[in-house]
Every structure is written in structure tokens, then in C-alpha cells.
Design a protein around this motif. Structure first.
Motif, short mmCIF file in Angstrom:
data_model
loop_
_atom_site.label_atom_id
_atom_site.label_comp_id
_atom_site.label_asym_id
_atom_site.label_seq_id
_atom_site.Cartn_x
_atom_site.Cartn_y
_atom_site.Cartn_z
N TRP A 17 -4.69 -34.70 -19.91
CA TRP A 17 -3.82 -33.51 -19.96
C TRP A 17 -3.32 -33.14 -18.56
O TRP A 17 -2.14 -32.83 -18.36
CB TRP A 17 -4.61 -32.37 -20.60
CG TRP A 17 -3.96 -31.03 -20.60
CD1 TRP A 17 -3.01 -30.58 -21.46
CD2 TRP A 17 -4.23 -29.95 -19.69
NE1 TRP A 17 -2.68 -29.28 -21.15
CE2 TRP A 17 -3.41 -28.87 -20.07
CE3 TRP A 17 -5.10 -29.79 -18.61
CZ2 TRP A 17 -3.43 -27.64 -19.41
CZ3 TRP A 17 -5.11 -28.57 -17.94
CH2 TRP A 17 -4.29 -27.51 -18.34
N GLN A 21 0.75 -33.96 -16.72
CA GLN A 21 1.64 -32.92 -16.18
C GLN A 21 2.25 -33.31 -14.84
O GLN A 21 3.15 -32.63 -14.35
CB GLN A 21 0.85 -31.64 -15.96
CG GLN A 21 0.40 -30.98 -17.23
CD GLN A 21 -0.57 -29.86 -16.93
OE1 GLN A 21 -0.32 -29.03 -16.06
NE2 GLN A 21 -1.67 -29.84 -17.62
N ASN A 22 1.70 -34.36 -14.23
CA ASN A 22 2.17 -34.74 -12.89
C ASN A 22 3.35 -35.70 -13.03
O ASN A 22 3.25 -36.71 -13.73
CB ASN A 22 1.01 -35.40 -12.13
CG ASN A 22 1.33 -35.60 -10.67
OD1 ASN A 22 2.34 -36.21 -10.32
ND2 ASN A 22 0.47 -35.10 -9.81
N GLY A 300 -5.06 -28.49 -12.75
CA GLY A 300 -3.77 -28.89 -13.32
C GLY A 300 -3.28 -30.20 -12.73
O GLY A 300 -4.07 -31.09 -12.40
N ALA A 301 -1.95 -30.30 -12.56
CA ALA A 301 -1.31 -31.57 -12.19
C ALA A 301 -1.79 -32.13 -10.86
O ALA A 301 -1.78 -33.34 -10.64
CB ALA A 301 0.21 -31.38 -12.15
N SER A 357 -0.60 -23.77 -20.24
CA SER A 357 -1.44 -24.00 -19.07
C SER A 357 -2.60 -23.02 -18.98
O SER A 357 -3.42 -23.10 -18.08
CB SER A 357 -0.60 -23.97 -17.79
OG SER A 357 -0.07 -22.69 -17.63
#
Ligand code: AMP
Ligand code: GLY
Length: 420
Positions: A17, A21-22, A300-301, A357
Motif C-alpha cells: 500500500w 503510492q510512490n 506513507g509513500a 490515507s
């Protein structure tokens, strides 16, 4: 770039996940994956514990970067084979993975640099092990030296339990992992986990977490793989984190390099904190599950950039962009877990969840059968959320739990209680 993630649990769903996102990620393959991962990545059947098969798969699919989730492929030498083939990979060599695969090995490295940890001794026969227990007295901790799927540790509150543990381990309860027994001083205190990326010598902290190992509310009942986790861990203050870096992680990583087995990947340090000071309980050479889910929620990314920097030896210049946030994950398990449980029960309501997110339902043990998602393991879903406060993250995570219709599942309702 084309990226392969090895594994198929909630940890790998969270890794996939974050990676997805990257913008650097073009094609994402997860082997074997699960029903949740299949919504964001290609899932491939591949025996991840066979180094030659993983290398061939990467060559056939033009994979540029491999992220290894679980410990078994690491212990089997998958990272070595990939690096030998010139394929970038995130995860330590088999030699360095002994920091998880052998408890005695880790203790030797601790002793070599004077890192604070429990006093210990190693035995390959029952009689001297029992003499040692009688001399040291309970409480005392008895461990199978090798990988025992998280089950080879017996915290014995009385002498009889410790003696019995020695017989169990040498009697083959944990197979080859029990060829040697490590006996340790019992450390009181509060446990927390510290995560750092290591690229040989440079060490970059990427977060702290605490998990709930017991199946029952109030941290009671049998041990599990983890019923929930949250990040950050308030008990790991800045001062204690500095002590952990200076006395435990940096010197031990330098010693690994000096011995010709530089560590590369994520190092997950289990710590016992007592009277303002941390001691090492154990290392894992991979992300924790479910701790990874809360770390990925927060990173996150950028997680992909950090893992790439680690694989390419660029950590000295890498930085983590921290938000002042909190994340929490609640494990939904099949009734009966960690004992016997049934597979195949249908889970409804997953399609209608609001996922963004701040809210994600990671899948840990699911499969698609006909038109529906069914449970295929003991730990099945990880309701994971992020917020400005831990209380907000907790409320959001339980909001996800309550939106799922799965009568055959259960969860603890008190994840995060120690910190709240
Ligand atoms: P595992 O994660 O299955 O290896 O279980 C290890 C758990 O046993 C740790 O998380 C601690 O809760 C406990 N433990 C291990 N070693 C010690 C020790 N020396 N003193 C106190 N508790 C320990
Ligand atoms: N949650 C504990 C582990 O991953 O080992």
C-alpha cells in the motif's frame, strides 16, 4: 520501476500500500499476496523460500527491486542470491539474519560490545540447563535458540515451569530450533519496539511501536502473533531512543560489519524499559506484524524511498519526514485463535469501507472464493488508522472494525489502553 514484495500477510499489504503510492513504482507484484493485496497489486504464486526460484522470477519479470517481508526467505538466503544476481533487495543476508535466527548469536554480539541485555547462558543438554535454572532461580526465561514461529520462548514464573520448558525444547517441541537452549535472566519492565533501517554501518531510526501480544483484553490469556499495535510508543522517550542507538544498535551493527556480515535492511529491536533505561530483549530482521501496518500508515509513500536508500547504501543522506501523528491497528482474528480456528467464513462489508490515507483495512489472512472474501488464517484483518492523537486513531480504527460484518471473527476492544 518494477517491484516485488515477498509475503502475503497484513505486513505485506501495508508495505504494498505504501509502495504503490510512490510514483517511482510502475509495476507491483506481491508473492503470494492475499485477497486484499490483489486489489492493489498483481499476486503471483512463487515459493519465496527458494532463492533460485525468486531470482529466476525476477529475471523473467524484469523486477528492479525486491522487498522481503517475512524472516523465512531471509534465513534461506534469498537476499544473498538476489544481490549476487545484481538485483537490488531490501533485507539482510542469511549470515546477518542470524540476529533473529539464533538467540545465542545475538547474545554473543551483545556481549562483544557490552550492549545492555539480560544475563544468559547456552546449553546443548538438559542436565546442565536444569542445574543452571536451580542455581539462578525463577522467574527465568527459557528459549529455543532457533526460529520457532514466535513460540520458542517460555517466561517461567516458577522453577517447575522452567524445568519443564527445558524438557519440552530438548524433547523436540520446536524441532531443530531447539537443538540449543538459551536461558536468560527475567527482565521486568514495559516492552516496546524500535525500528531502524541499516545499510551496513549507517542507521536511520524510522519509528517506535508497541504491540499487544496476549489474546485477551487487559493483556491477558495466551500469547499470539500480536492483536494490535500503535505508533509511536510513548515509553520510548527521546532520551531512551538515544541510549538505544548509542549502547545497543550502533555498536552492534558496527560489530556485525567488523565480522564480515554487515546488516542491511530493517532491524526491529524488542526492548524492555525499566527505570528509564532500555535493555535488548531480541532482534527481528524484518518488520513486525502488525507493527509494520502502523509504521507504513505514518510513513506513507516515503517508505519506498527509504527502503531504496537502504538497499543502495545511501542512508547517511536519507531523512524521514515525520508528521506529528499517531497510528493504531486492531487485529481481527478468527474465533478460536491462537488455538484451533476454522477457515472459510465469509466476511461482508469490506467493499463499502472508506479507505484513504487515514483509514485502511489491511488484509492479513483472506482469500477470494467465488464472489466473496473469506478468512484463510488466524489473524485475518487489520483495521488501521491514523490521527492527530492516539485516541483519534483508535476511534477511527474501531470505526472500520464496526463496519465489517464477520460473525466468526473477534478482536480486542482495548488496543492502545496502556498509552491512553
Ligand atoms: P517472542 O516475541 O515470541 O520471541 O517472545 C518473546 C517475549 O518473551 C518477549 O516479547 C517478552 O515479552 C518475553 N521475554 C523474552 N525474553 C525475556 C526476558 N529476558 N525477560 C522478560 N521477558 C522476556
Ligand atoms: N508482532 C510481533 C512480530 O512480528 O514478531
Amino acid at each position: 520501476m518494477n517491484i516485488l514484495v515477498l509475503g502475503g500477510g497484513g505486513r505485506e499489504h501495508a508495505l504494498a500500500w505504501a509502495i504503490k503510492q510512490n510514483p517511482k513504482c510502475d509495476r507491483l507484484i506481491v508473492a503470494p499476496g492475499n485477497a486484499g493485496i490483489a486489489q492493489i497489486a498483481e499476486c503471483a504464486a512463487l515459493n519465496a523460500e527458494k532463492p533460485a526460484l525468486v531470482v529466476r522470477f525476477c529475471e523473467e519479470n524484469a523486477v528492479d527491486f525486491v522487498v522481503i517481508g517475512p524472516e523465512a526467505p531471509l534465513a534461506a538466503g534469498v537476499a544473498d542470491a538476489l544481490r549476487d544476481a545484481g538485483i537490488r533487495c531490501f533485507g539482510p543476508s542469511a549470515a546477518a539474519a542470524r540476529l533473529e535466527a539464533s538467540k545465542a548469536f545475538t547474545k554473543e554480539i551483545c556481549d562483544a560490545v557490552g550492549a545492555p541485555t539480560a544475563a544468559w547462558a547456552r546449553f546443548d543438554a538438559a542436565a546442565p540447563a536444569k542445574d543452571y535454572i536451580r542455581a539462578q532461580r525463577a522467574p527465568i526465561v527459557v528459549k529455543a535458540d532457533g526460529l520457532a514461529a514466535g513460540k520458542g520462548v517460555i517466561v517461567a514464573m516458577d522453577e517447575a515451569a522452567a524445568l519443564e520448558a527445558v524438557d519440552d525444547i530438548f524433547g523436540g517441541a520446536f524441532g531443530a530450533a531447539g537443538a540449543q537452549v538459551v536461558i536468560e535472566e527475567f527482565m521486568p519492565g514495559e516492552e516496546a519496539s524500535f525500528f531502524a533501517l541499516v545499510d551496513g554501518l549507517d542507521v536511520l531510526p524510522i519509528g517506535t511501536a508497541q504491540d499487544h501480544k496476549r489474546v485477551g483484553e487487559g493483556d491477558t490469556g495466551p500469547n499470539t502473533g500480536g492483536m494490535g499495535a500503535y505508533s509511536p510508543a510513548p515509553v520510548l522517550t527521546d532520551a531512551i531512543q538515544a541510549q538505544v542507538m548509542d549502547q545497543i544498535i550502533r555498536p552492534m551493527m558496527a560489530e556485525m560489519a567488523r565480522r564480515g556480515m554487515p546488516y542491511q535492511g530493517v532491524l526491529y529491536a524488542g526492548l524492555m524499559i525499566d527505570q528509564g533505561r532500555a535493555r535488548l530483549v531480541e532482534y527481528n530482521v524484518r518488520f513486525g506484524d502488525p507493527e509494520c501496518q502502523v509504521l507504513m500508515m505514518r510513513l506513507g509513500a516515503q517508505a519506498l524511498d527509504l527502503m531504496l536508500a537502504c538497499a543502495e547504501g545511501r542512508l547517511a543522506k536519507a531523512r524521514v519526514n515525520w508528521s506529528d501523528d499517531h497510528a493504531l491497528t486492531v487485529v481481527m482474528a478468527a474465533q478460536g485463535y491462537p488455538g484451533a480456528y476454522e477457515k472459510g467464513s465469509a466476511i461482508a462489508g469490506l467493499e463499502d469501507l472508506t479507505e484513504d490515507s487515514f483509514h485502511m483495512m489491511f488484509h492479513a489472512g483472506t482469500a477470494r472464493q467465488g464472489g466473496q472474501v473469506v478468512a484463510s488464517g488466524g489473524r485475518v484483518l487489520n483495521a488501521t488508522a491514523r490521527g492527530a492523537t492516539l485516541a483519534q486513531a483508535q476511534a477511527r480504527a474501531y470505526g472500520l472494525v464496526d463496519a465489517v460484518d464477520w460473525p466468526q471473527g473477534f478482536c480486542r476492544r482495548d488496543i492502545g489502553w496502556r498509552a491512553l
